[in-house]
Design a protein around this motif. Structure first.
Motif, short mmCIF file in Angstrom:
data_model
loop_
_atom_site.label_atom_id
_atom_site.label_comp_id
_atom_site.label_asym_id
_atom_site.label_seq_id
_atom_site.Cartn_x
_atom_site.Cartn_y
_atom_site.Cartn_z
N GLU A 1 60.86 77.03 29.06
CA GLU A 1 62.05 77.91 29.10
C GLU A 1 62.82 77.67 27.69
OE1 GLU A 1 64.64 76.15 32.48
OE2 GLU A 1 63.30 77.30 33.83
N LYS A 2 62.79 76.43 27.21
CA LYS A 2 63.35 76.07 25.80
C LYS A 2 62.44 76.53 24.45
CE LYS A 2 67.13 73.56 26.59
NZ LYS A 2 68.36 74.01 25.86
N GLY A 3 61.14 76.52 24.86
CA GLY A 3 60.32 76.64 23.73
C GLY A 3 60.07 75.63 22.66
N LEU A 4 59.71 75.94 21.54
CA LEU A 4 59.54 74.92 20.64
C LEU A 4 60.76 74.20 20.35
CD1 LEU A 4 57.63 77.08 18.01
CD2 LEU A 4 56.61 75.60 19.55
N ALA A 5 62.00 74.56 20.42
CA ALA A 5 63.09 73.73 20.24
C ALA A 5 63.30 72.55 21.31
CB ALA A 5 64.43 74.79 20.34
N GLY A 6 62.68 72.78 22.51
CA GLY A 6 62.71 71.60 23.33
C GLY A 6 61.83 70.26 23.05
N PHE A 7 60.91 70.60 22.20
CA PHE A 7 60.19 69.29 21.93
C PHE A 7 61.32 68.10 21.29
CE2 PHE A 7 56.37 72.19 20.37
CZ PHE A 7 56.02 72.08 21.64
N ALA A 8 62.07 68.39 20.56
CA ALA A 8 63.16 67.55 20.06
C ALA A 8 63.58 66.62 21.12
CB ALA A 8 64.28 68.03 19.02
N ASP A 9 63.86 67.28 22.40
CA ASP A 9 64.53 66.40 23.50
C ASP A 9 63.76 65.17 23.99
OD1 ASP A 9 66.58 68.11 22.99
OD2 ASP A 9 66.11 69.51 24.64
N PHE A 10 62.35 65.23 23.76
CA PHE A 10 61.47 64.35 24.13
C PHE A 10 61.37 63.26 22.93
CE2 PHE A 10 60.59 67.97 26.67
CZ PHE A 10 60.28 67.67 27.85
N ASN A 11 61.84 63.40 21.98
CA ASN A 11 61.52 62.43 20.94
C ASN A 11 62.40 61.20 20.84
OD1 ASN A 11 58.81 62.84 19.59
ND2 ASN A 11 59.59 64.56 18.49
N TYR B 1 57.90 57.45 31.04
CA TYR B 1 58.47 58.34 30.17
C TYR B 1 57.43 59.43 30.19
CZ TYR B 1 55.11 55.64 27.53
OH TYR B 1 53.89 55.12 27.48
N VAL B 2 58.18 60.75 29.55
CA VAL B 2 57.31 61.94 29.57
C VAL B 2 56.97 62.05 28.05
CG1 VAL B 2 57.01 64.48 29.43
CG2 VAL B 2 58.23 63.06 31.40
N PHE B 3 55.53 62.35 27.65
CA PHE B 3 55.12 62.60 26.16
C PHE B 3 54.57 63.88 26.33
CE2 PHE B 3 52.20 60.22 28.59
CZ PHE B 3 50.74 60.86 28.67
N VAL B 4 54.52 64.30 24.86
CA VAL B 4 54.10 65.91 24.75
C VAL B 4 53.08 65.80 23.67
CG1 VAL B 4 54.66 67.94 24.27
CG2 VAL B 4 56.18 66.60 25.47
N TYR B 5 51.83 66.51 24.15
CA TYR B 5 50.81 66.27 22.83
C TYR B 5 49.95 67.81 23.06
CZ TYR B 5 48.18 65.40 27.26
OH TYR B 5 47.49 65.52 28.31
N SER B 6 49.13 68.00 21.89
CA SER B 6 48.59 69.25 22.00
C SER B 6 47.01 68.93 21.77
CB SER B 6 48.89 70.05 20.56
OG SER B 6 48.01 71.09 20.67
N CYS B 7 46.17 69.24 22.70
CA CYS B 7 44.65 68.90 22.42
C CYS B 7 44.12 69.80 21.27
CB CYS B 7 43.79 69.29 23.98
SG CYS B 7 44.46 68.11 25.12
N ARG B 8 44.60 71.02 21.20
CA ARG B 8 43.88 71.97 20.21
C ARG B 8 44.24 71.53 18.76
NH1 ARG B 8 46.02 77.69 20.81
NH2 ARG B 8 47.75 76.54 19.78
#
Length: 189
Positions: A53-63, A76-83
């Motif tokens: 829903e938030k798109g790229l702007a949502g990443f900051a909320d996890f940092n 805790y939730v972490f976010v990553y990209s395999c590619r």
């Protein structure tokens, strides 16, 4: 029941994990400071929806925010990209953000993010076992993380994960919960 517990209970029921709740909590650690498998699954799925829903702007909320909604109990939730081979967000380890992940190995030699990338390819996500320090500790403990893809506009290869520290449960045990939650729920008369 507080608002947070009520909201989590509603989310768990909405996600269809209610049948597995009792089993996963009984099999997980019994202290109230430890996250359960069902909490982890619900939080990861909630995070995937949030990023959708938030798109790229949502990443900051996890940092770099140990008091955020994505940090609870000992998880805790972490976010990553395999590619892209990169840690995108981590609330407790800002030193990992922007770093390559695919060559990272745990204390036992497991290429943990390579395993996470494989597990998150499953339509319902999956569980990966590895050794990682508990928040606030230096020594690695056995951790099992649930990982799931999180389609985000302009960056489709995003994965989110969170884990439990548990000595007894196996990824196979936990995969059964994932399978059960993916099945259509039968209406109860």
């Amino acid at each position: 029941m507080g608002k947070t517990q009520f909201a989590l209970a509603g989310l768990v029921l909405t996600l269809g994990v209610a049948p597995a709740v009792g089993w996963a909590q009984d099999s997980s650690t019994s202290t109230s400071t430890a996250a359960s498998a069902t909490e982890v699954m619900a939080k990861v799925r909630e995070a995937a929806q949030y990023l959708n829903e938030k798109g790229l702007a949502g990443f900051a909320d996890f940092n770099n925010n140990k008091d955020a909604r994505w940090v609870w109990k000992d998880s805790y939730v972490f976010v990553y990209s395999c590619r892209d081979d990169v840690m995108i967000a981590h609330p407790l380890r800002p030193d990992l953000v922007g770093k390559p992940i695919l060559q990272m190995r745990d204390d036992k030699g497991t290429a943990l993010f390579q395993e996470m990338c494989k597990a998150s390819d499953n339509p319902n996500g999956g569980w990966v076992e590895y050794w990682w320090p508990k928040p606030g500790e230096a020594k690695a403990s056995r951790k099992i993380s649930y990982v799931h893809s999180a389609p985000v506009s302009f960056k489709s290869d995003i994965q989110v994960g969170a884990g439990i520290y548990d000595e007894k449960l196996t990824p196979a045990d936990l995969s059964k919960i994932v399978e059960d939650t993916a099945k259509p729920q039968k209406a109860v008369p």
